[in-house]
Design a protein around this motif. Structure first.
Motif, PDB file in Angstrom:
ATOM      1  N   LEU A  86      41.044  -3.950   6.482  1.00 13.46           N
ATOM      2  CA  LEU A  86      41.791  -4.040   5.049  1.00 13.46           C
ATOM      3  C   LEU A  86      40.997  -4.109   3.611  1.00 13.46           C
ATOM      4  O   LEU A  86      41.757  -3.019   3.392  1.00 13.46           O
ATOM      5  CB  LEU A  86      42.537  -4.941   5.253  1.00 13.46           C
ATOM      6  CG  LEU A  86      43.955  -5.542   6.167  1.00 13.46           C
ATOM      7  CD1 LEU A  86      44.605  -6.905   6.077  1.00 13.46           C
ATOM      8  CD2 LEU A  86      44.766  -4.244   6.009  1.00 13.46           C
ATOM      9  N   PRO A  87      39.987  -4.404   3.663  1.00 12.38           N
ATOM     10  CA  PRO A  87      38.973  -4.391   3.021  1.00 12.38           C
ATOM     11  C   PRO A  87      38.334  -2.843   2.810  1.00 12.38           C
ATOM     12  O   PRO A  87      38.683  -2.531   1.590  1.00 12.38           O
ATOM     13  CB  PRO A  87      37.696  -4.953   3.158  1.00 12.38           C
ATOM     14  CG  PRO A  87      37.967  -6.089   4.520  1.00 12.38           C
ATOM     15  CD  PRO A  87      39.171  -5.675   4.880  1.00 12.38           C
TER      16      PRO A  87
ATOM     17  N   GLN B  51      31.135   2.508  18.318  1.00 14.25           N
ATOM     18  CA  GLN B  51      30.548   1.195  18.062  1.00 14.25           C
ATOM     19  C   GLN B  51      31.423   1.349  16.381  1.00 14.25           C
ATOM     20  O   GLN B  51      31.984   0.199  15.998  1.00 14.25           O
ATOM     21  CB  GLN B  51      29.464   0.893  18.088  1.00 14.25           C
ATOM     22  CG  GLN B  51      28.639   0.637  18.996  1.00 14.25           C
ATOM     23  CD  GLN B  51      27.241   0.716  18.895  1.00 14.25           C
ATOM     24  OE1 GLN B  51      26.824   1.041  17.984  1.00 14.25           O
ATOM     25  NE2 GLN B  51      26.231   0.751  20.294  1.00 14.25           N
ATOM     26  N   LEU B  52      31.499   2.250  16.151  1.00 14.80           N
ATOM     27  CA  LEU B  52      32.284   2.589  14.203  1.00 14.80           C
ATOM     28  C   LEU B  52      33.384   1.976  14.451  1.00 14.80           C
ATOM     29  O   LEU B  52      34.133   1.612  14.025  1.00 14.80           O
ATOM     30  CB  LEU B  52      31.587   3.292  13.456  1.00 14.80           C
ATOM     31  CG  LEU B  52      32.428   4.010  12.011  1.00 14.80           C
ATOM     32  CD1 LEU B  52      31.900   3.263  11.506  1.00 14.80           C
ATOM     33  CD2 LEU B  52      32.139   5.338  12.041  1.00 14.80           C
ATOM     34  N   TRP B  53      33.807   2.835  15.470  1.00 13.36           N
ATOM     35  CA  TRP B  53      35.531   2.363  15.630  1.00 13.36           C
ATOM     36  C   TRP B  53      36.023   0.867  16.352  1.00 13.36           C
ATOM     37  O   TRP B  53      37.255   0.543  16.156  1.00 13.36           O
ATOM     38  CB  TRP B  53      36.030   3.626  16.615  1.00 13.36           C
ATOM     39  CG  TRP B  53      37.629   3.412  16.478  1.00 13.36           C
ATOM     40  CD1 TRP B  53      38.180   3.249  18.333  1.00 13.36           C
ATOM     41  CD2 TRP B  53      38.858   3.269  15.797  1.00 13.36           C
ATOM     42  NE1 TRP B  53      39.409   2.500  17.681  1.00 13.36           N
ATOM     43  CE2 TRP B  53      40.092   2.884  16.717  1.00 13.36           C
ATOM     44  CE3 TRP B  53      39.102   3.771  14.914  1.00 13.36           C
ATOM     45  CZ2 TRP B  53      40.906   2.525  16.097  1.00 13.36           C
ATOM     46  CZ3 TRP B  53      40.252   3.949  14.239  1.00 13.36           C
ATOM     47  CH2 TRP B  53      41.375   3.484  14.695  1.00 13.36           C
ATOM     48  N   THR B  54      34.685   0.218  16.874  1.00  8.27           N
ATOM     49  CA  THR B  54      35.484  -1.250  17.403  1.00  8.27           C
ATOM     50  C   THR B  54      35.222  -1.872  16.054  1.00  8.27           C
ATOM     51  O   THR B  54      36.350  -3.022  16.116  1.00  8.27           O
ATOM     52  CB  THR B  54      34.502  -1.342  18.112  1.00  8.27           C
ATOM     53  OG1 THR B  54      34.703  -0.550  19.181  1.00  8.27           O
ATOM     54  CG2 THR B  54      34.931  -2.629  18.224  1.00  8.27           C
ATOM     55  N   SER B  55      34.639  -1.742  15.702  1.00 10.53           N
ATOM     56  CA  SER B  55      34.033  -2.295  13.841  1.00 10.53           C
ATOM     57  C   SER B  55      35.218  -2.246  12.833  1.00 10.53           C
ATOM     58  O   SER B  55      36.324  -3.479  12.751  1.00 10.53           O
ATOM     59  CB  SER B  55      33.426  -2.191  13.688  1.00 10.53           C
ATOM     60  OG  SER B  55      31.835  -2.337  14.207  1.00 10.53           O
ATOM     61  N   VAL B  56      35.878  -0.611  13.020  1.00 13.63           N
ATOM     62  CA  VAL B  56      35.673  -0.579  11.394  1.00 13.63           C
ATOM     63  C   VAL B  56      37.870  -0.772  11.983  1.00 13.63           C
ATOM     64  O   VAL B  56      38.636  -2.030  11.102  1.00 13.63           O
ATOM     65  CB  VAL B  56      36.861   0.934  11.321  1.00 13.63           C
ATOM     66  CG1 VAL B  56      37.854   1.745  10.569  1.00 13.63           C
ATOM     67  CG2 VAL B  56      35.099   1.304  11.000  1.00 13.63           C
ATOM     68  N   LYS B  57      38.444  -1.416  13.213  1.00 15.46           N
ATOM     69  CA  LYS B  57      39.245  -1.671  13.722  1.00 15.46           C
ATOM     70  C   LYS B  57      39.895  -3.282  13.653  1.00 15.46           C
ATOM     71  O   LYS B  57      41.462  -3.536  13.436  1.00 15.46           O
ATOM     72  CB  LYS B  57      40.341  -1.287  15.366  1.00 15.46           C
ATOM     73  CG  LYS B  57      39.344  -1.028  15.910  1.00 15.46           C
ATOM     74  CD  LYS B  57      39.758  -1.072  17.320  1.00 15.46           C
ATOM     75  CE  LYS B  57      39.573  -1.279  18.551  1.00 15.46           C
ATOM     76  NZ  LYS B  57      39.335  -0.954  20.327  1.00 15.46           N
ATOM     77  N   GLN B  58      39.604  -3.841  13.315  1.00 20.20           N
ATOM     78  CA  GLN B  58      40.031  -4.749  12.775  1.00 20.20           C
ATOM     79  C   GLN B  58      39.816  -4.994  11.923  1.00 20.20           C
ATOM     80  O   GLN B  58      39.346  -5.128  10.903  1.00 20.20           O
ATOM     81  CB  GLN B  58      37.731  -6.332  13.196  1.00 20.20           C
ATOM     82  CG  GLN B  58      37.279  -5.703  14.491  1.00 20.20           C
ATOM     83  CD  GLN B  58      36.236  -6.590  14.336  1.00 20.20           C
ATOM     84  OE1 GLN B  58      35.971  -7.723  13.785  1.00 20.20           O
ATOM     85  NE2 GLN B  58      35.387  -5.885  15.685  1.00 20.20           N
ATOM     86  N   PRO B  59      40.995  -6.752  11.495  1.00 23.52           N
ATOM     87  CA  PRO B  59      41.596  -6.457  10.083  1.00 23.52           C
ATOM     88  C   PRO B  59      40.922  -7.239   8.852  1.00 23.52           C
ATOM     89  O   PRO B  59      40.557  -6.403   8.116  1.00 23.52           O
ATOM     90  CB  PRO B  59      43.113  -7.247  10.901  1.00 23.52           C
ATOM     91  CG  PRO B  59      42.697  -7.815  12.088  1.00 23.52           C
ATOM     92  CD  PRO B  59      41.753  -6.989  12.779  1.00 23.52           C
TER      93      PRO B  59
END
Length: 331
Positions: A279-280, A267-275
């Motif tokens: 980017l932030p 779930q964390l990786w799915t969220s983090v890989k969103q641009p």
């Protein structure tokens, strides 16, 4: 006489006069307003701040954030302790400061632990109590037995771990409360949290310098040791459902912990890989990785200030003023 057709009355004759119509409108408006007030009173009888009800649960969240801000009371004391008592140079002081920031770099791990391994049936309340006791232990050591740079580094690390862990737990509580709420409600809750932290920071900034000057660094460490106990005390106000023995056993079992951890990582990786999140995050990483001059600036201001003050004192015709200046600069 106005003609009528059968039993039908013209529209302009319904409601005898304009005054009667206005009266009925006002009565209906007051009735609706009173019913709305009754609903508000039935929903919450608490005071509000930043648009948020100050229920015991929300008060616990606000106090935890306040403690995070007011713990800055010992920041100036730590700087003077490392410089004057332990006689560390700027490089060694920067190493200890960087070492103490390590707990903040692994904050996702605390979230995994809190969600996967409940203590005594609680995922939030127990860890807040534990974090408060850990913070009290760290500052108690600084106030009593620490006399070396290694002991100071270890104690400051424990204090930083205490604040970082409690920050993760209370942030998760805020997310749970904001989930499903409107944007205005979520924003009001964030305002309460950051306002409490800012108020604690203002209090610590006002008293930190005067307390160090009047009573010394050990006294400030002793006062700071009592502050994390507020986190432990308000943890009992947290509205959390206690897990049943079966749920608790499933959570702490090896297979359950591994499966839960894997799911959280996905779930964390799915969220983090969103641009819009990556980017932030990258910007914050680069910003935090940039060297700062906090320790160097502290030494520069102290040494430069004392140098200029000593030059003034050397030309003073009063022996009392001269001795006082030398006492301030430690020479």
């Amino acid at each position: 006489m106005v003609p009528t057709v059968g039993n039908i009355v013209p529209r302009y004759q319904v409601g005898c006069t304009k005054a009667d119509t206005s009266k009925r409108y006002l009565e209906g408006w007051h009735k609706k307003q009173s019913s709305t007030d009754d609903v508000r009173k039935s929903k919450s009888g608490y005071f509000t701040a930043f648009g948020v009800d100050l229920s015991p649960d929300n008060m616990a969240v606000a106090i935890v954030y306040f403690v995070q801000g007011v713990l800055g009371l010992a920041r100036l004391a730590v700087s003077f302790y490392l410089k004057d008592d332990l006689h560390l140079d700027p490089a060694e002081t920067a190493v200890i400061s960087g070492f103490s920031s390590l707990p903040w770099l692994i904050k996702p791990i605390y979230g995994f632990i809190s969600d996967s391994i409940p203590l005594y049936g609680y995922r939030r309340r127990s860890y807040l109590i534990l974090s408060g006791f850990l913070g009290t232990l760290s500052w108690s050591l600084m106030a009593t037995v620490v006399n070396s740079k290694y002991g100071a580094g270890f104690s400051i690390l424990l204090g930083s771990l205490s604040v970082a862990f409690s920050d993760v737990v209370v942030d998760s509580m805020v997310v749970e409360r904001a989930r499903g709420e409107s944007q205005s409600t979520s924003g009001s809750l964030q305002s309460l949290c950051w306002g409490s932290s800012a108020f604690g920071g203002i209090v610590s900034a006002y008293f930190s310098g005067s307390l160090v000057d009047a009573y010394g660094v050990r006294f400030v460490f002793g006062i700071t040791a009592f502050l994390p106990l507020m986190t432990s005390a308000v943890a009992v106000l947290v509205n959390e459902h206690r897990l049943t023995p079966g749920e608790h056993a499933m959570s702490v079992s090896g297979s359950g912990f591994i499966e839960s951890s894997i799911q959280h990582i996905k779930q964390l990786w799915t969220s983090v890989k969103q641009p819009n999140i990556f980017l932030p995050t990258l910007f914050i990483f680069l910003w935090q990785a940039t060297p700062h001059s906090e320790s160097a600036m502290f030494f520069f201001m102290y040494v430069s200030g004392c140098h200029n003050l000593t030059q003034v004192c050397n030309y003073s015709i009063s022996d009392g003023v001269h001795d006082y200046c030398l006492l301030l600069c430690g020479s």
